[in-house]
Design a protein around this motif. Structure first.
Motif, PDB file in Angstrom:
ATOM      1  N   GLN A 231       0.843  -1.185   0.000  1.00 39.86           N
ATOM      2  CA  GLN A 231       0.000   0.000   0.000  1.00 39.86           C
ATOM      3  C   GLN A 231       0.888   1.248   0.000  1.00 39.86           C
ATOM      4  O   GLN A 231       1.744   1.408   0.864  1.00 39.86           O
ATOM      5  N   VAL A 232       0.663   2.116  -0.949  1.00 39.44           N
ATOM      6  CA  VAL A 232       1.441   3.355  -1.048  1.00 39.44           C
ATOM      7  C   VAL A 232       0.835   4.414  -0.144  1.00 39.44           C
ATOM      8  O   VAL A 232      -0.381   4.599  -0.105  1.00 39.44           O
ATOM      9  N   GLN A 233       1.684   5.093   0.592  1.00 38.89           N
ATOM     10  CA  GLN A 233       1.245   6.217   1.417  1.00 38.89           C
ATOM     11  C   GLN A 233       1.978   7.478   0.977  1.00 38.89           C
ATOM     12  O   GLN A 233       3.189   7.445   0.756  1.00 38.89           O
ATOM     13  N   LEU A 234       1.227   8.571   0.879  1.00 40.72           N
ATOM     14  CA  LEU A 234       1.787   9.862   0.490  1.00 40.72           C
ATOM     15  C   LEU A 234       1.515  10.875   1.591  1.00 40.72           C
ATOM     16  O   LEU A 234       0.391  10.965   2.080  1.00 40.72           O
ATOM     17  N   VAL A 235       2.545  11.633   1.961  1.00 44.88           N
ATOM     18  CA  VAL A 235       2.409  12.637   3.009  1.00 44.88           C
ATOM     19  C   VAL A 235       2.986  13.953   2.505  1.00 44.88           C
ATOM     20  O   VAL A 235       4.154  14.011   2.106  1.00 44.88           O
ATOM     21  N   GLU A 236       2.150  15.001   2.528  1.00 46.20           N
ATOM     22  CA  GLU A 236       2.595  16.324   2.079  1.00 46.20           C
ATOM     23  C   GLU A 236       3.132  17.136   3.245  1.00 46.20           C
ATOM     24  O   GLU A 236       2.677  17.010   4.382  1.00 46.20           O
ATOM     25  N   TYR A 237       4.044  18.038   2.914  1.00 43.83           N
ATOM     26  CA  TYR A 237       4.603  18.984   3.874  1.00 43.83           C
ATOM     27  C   TYR A 237       4.738  20.348   3.193  1.00 43.83           C
ATOM     28  O   TYR A 237       4.868  20.421   1.973  1.00 43.83           O
ATOM     29  N   GLY A 238       4.731  21.397   4.008  1.00 41.73           N
ATOM     30  CA  GLY A 238       5.162  22.683   3.492  1.00 41.73           C
ATOM     31  C   GLY A 238       4.099  23.717   3.228  1.00 41.73           C
ATOM     32  O   GLY A 238       4.423  24.808   2.780  1.00 41.73           O
ATOM     33  N   GLY A 239       2.849  23.429   3.500  1.00 45.77           N
ATOM     34  CA  GLY A 239       1.834  24.440   3.301  1.00 45.77           C
ATOM     35  C   GLY A 239       1.960  25.547   4.334  1.00 45.77           C
ATOM     36  O   GLY A 239       2.761  25.486   5.266  1.00 45.77           O
ATOM     37  N   GLY A 240       1.161  26.599   4.158  1.00 40.84           N
ATOM     38  CA  GLY A 240       1.188  27.693   5.108  1.00 40.84           C
ATOM     39  C   GLY A 240       0.537  28.933   4.556  1.00 40.84           C
ATOM     40  O   GLY A 240      -0.160  28.893   3.539  1.00 40.84           O
ATOM     41  N   LEU A 241       0.782  30.031   5.252  1.00 46.87           N
ATOM     42  CA  LEU A 241       0.225  31.331   4.889  1.00 46.87           C
ATOM     43  C   LEU A 241       1.338  32.200   4.319  1.00 46.87           C
ATOM     44  O   LEU A 241       2.418  32.305   4.911  1.00 46.87           O
ATOM     45  N   VAL A 242       1.077  32.813   3.181  1.00 40.31           N
ATOM     46  CA  VAL A 242       2.079  33.668   2.547  1.00 40.31           C
ATOM     47  C   VAL A 242       1.377  34.846   1.887  1.00 40.31           C
ATOM     48  O   VAL A 242       0.201  34.743   1.513  1.00 40.31           O
ATOM     49  N   GLN A 243       2.069  35.944   1.779  1.00 35.73           N
ATOM     50  CA  GLN A 243       1.500  37.109   1.102  1.00 35.73           C
ATOM     51  C   GLN A 243       1.602  36.940  -0.413  1.00 35.73           C
ATOM     52  O   GLN A 243       2.485  36.218  -0.915  1.00 35.73           O
ATOM     53  N   ALA A 244       0.735  37.609  -1.113  1.00 35.59           N
ATOM     54  CA  ALA A 244       0.771  37.582  -2.572  1.00 35.59           C
ATOM     55  C   ALA A 244       2.155  38.004  -3.065  1.00 35.59           C
ATOM     56  O   ALA A 244       2.757  38.939  -2.532  1.00 35.59           O
ATOM     57  N   GLY A 245       2.640  37.275  -4.056  1.00 36.38           N
ATOM     58  CA  GLY A 245       3.972  37.509  -4.579  1.00 36.38           C
ATOM     59  C   GLY A 245       5.050  36.667  -3.910  1.00 36.38           C
ATOM     60  O   GLY A 245       6.185  36.622  -4.394  1.00 36.38           O
ATOM     61  N   GLY A 246       4.691  36.025  -2.815  1.00 35.27           N
ATOM     62  CA  GLY A 246       5.648  35.212  -2.090  1.00 35.27           C
ATOM     63  C   GLY A 246       5.791  33.816  -2.662  1.00 35.27           C
ATOM     64  O   GLY A 246       5.214  33.483  -3.712  1.00 35.27           O
ATOM     65  N   SER A 247       6.553  32.985  -1.934  1.00 33.61           N
ATOM     66  CA  SER A 247       6.862  31.634  -2.403  1.00 33.61           C
ATOM     67  C   SER A 247       6.661  30.621  -1.281  1.00 33.61           C
ATOM     68  O   SER A 247       6.790  30.953  -0.095  1.00 33.61           O
ATOM     69  N   LEU A 248       6.351  29.414  -1.692  1.00 32.59           N
ATOM     70  CA  LEU A 248       6.294  28.268  -0.796  1.00 32.59           C
ATOM     71  C   LEU A 248       6.800  27.051  -1.558  1.00 32.59           C
ATOM     72  O   LEU A 248       6.675  27.001  -2.788  1.00 32.59           O
ATOM     73  N   ARG A 249       7.323  26.087  -0.829  1.00 30.76           N
ATOM     74  CA  ARG A 249       7.688  24.820  -1.449  1.00 30.76           C
ATOM     75  C   ARG A 249       6.978  23.685  -0.723  1.00 30.76           C
ATOM     76  O   ARG A 249       7.115  23.545   0.497  1.00 30.76           O
ATOM     77  N   LEU A 250       6.254  22.920  -1.477  1.00 30.67           N
ATOM     78  CA  LEU A 250       5.584  21.740  -0.952  1.00 30.67           C
ATOM     79  C   LEU A 250       6.415  20.497  -1.239  1.00 30.67           C
ATOM     80  O   LEU A 250       7.055  20.412  -2.283  1.00 30.67           O
ATOM     81  N   SER A 251       6.371  19.576  -0.308  1.00 33.02           N
ATOM     82  CA  SER A 251       7.032  18.282  -0.497  1.00 33.02           C
ATOM     83  C   SER A 251       6.009  17.177  -0.314  1.00 33.02           C
ATOM     84  O   SER A 251       5.013  17.354   0.394  1.00 33.02           O
ATOM     85  N   CYS A 252       6.268  16.060  -0.935  1.00 28.91           N
ATOM     86  CA  CYS A 252       5.401  14.895  -0.772  1.00 28.91           C
ATOM     87  C   CYS A 252       6.283  13.666  -0.730  1.00 28.91           C
ATOM     88  O   CYS A 252       6.983  13.368  -1.702  1.00 28.91           O
ATOM     89  N   ALA A 253       6.260  12.983   0.399  1.00 28.20           N
ATOM     90  CA  ALA A 253       7.082  11.796   0.579  1.00 28.20           C
ATOM     91  C   ALA A 253       6.224  10.552   0.403  1.00 28.20           C
ATOM     92  O   ALA A 253       5.132  10.455   0.968  1.00 28.20           O
ATOM     93  N   ALA A 254       6.738   9.623  -0.391  1.00 27.57           N
ATOM     94  CA  ALA A 254       6.032   8.371  -0.645  1.00 27.57           C
ATOM     95  C   ALA A 254       6.679   7.240   0.132  1.00 27.57           C
ATOM     96  O   ALA A 254       7.893   7.163   0.237  1.00 27.57           O
TER      97      ALA A 254
END
Length: 121
Positions: free
Chosen positions: A1-24
């Motif tokens: 069974q494959v499991q996926l877990v995301e990381y890295g969400g949050g609150l940011v102002q317009a024009g900003g950056s975020l990086r999401l990760s997903c580990a399998a």
């Protein structure tokens, strides 16, 4: 069974950056295509990007093309979504998905739990 877990969400102002990760876990994610989708309140789940297990160039939706970058690290069984120049309309729960192909979310077999991205104006 494959499991996926995301990381890295949050609150940011317009024009900003975020990086999401997903580990399998449970299976090497090198064996299947991986995608990112998002869902805003009251809206249908929307395709963001997909990358084939063979590698090559990711395919992006028009709404994120030129701002988001999708990459994968097969030895680490992890995929990434670098999001730049974020806009309030990018606000959504972001999901990683595996085992499918193309932009239709119904074709993907495995899903993460989702991570909230909120972009303030």
């Amino acid at each position: 069974q494959v499991q996926l877990v995301e990381y890295g969400g949050g609150l940011v102002q317009a024009g900003g950056s975020l990086r999401l990760s997903c580990a399998a876990s449970g299976s090497a994610n090198a064996d299947f295509n991986m995608g990112w989708f998002r869902q805003a309140p009251g809206k249908e789940r929307e395709f963001v990007a997909v990358i084939e297990w063979r590698g090559g160039s990711p395919y992006y939706s028009d709404s994120v093309k030129g701002r988001f970058t999708f990459s994968r690290d097969n030895p680490k069984n992890t995929i990434y979504l670098q999001m730049n120049s974020l806009k309030p309309e990018d606000t959504a729960v972001y999901y990683c998905a595996g085992g499918g192909s193309g932009p239709a979310y119904t074709r993907y077999a495995f899903w993460g739990q989702g991570t909230q991205v909120t972009v303030s104006s």
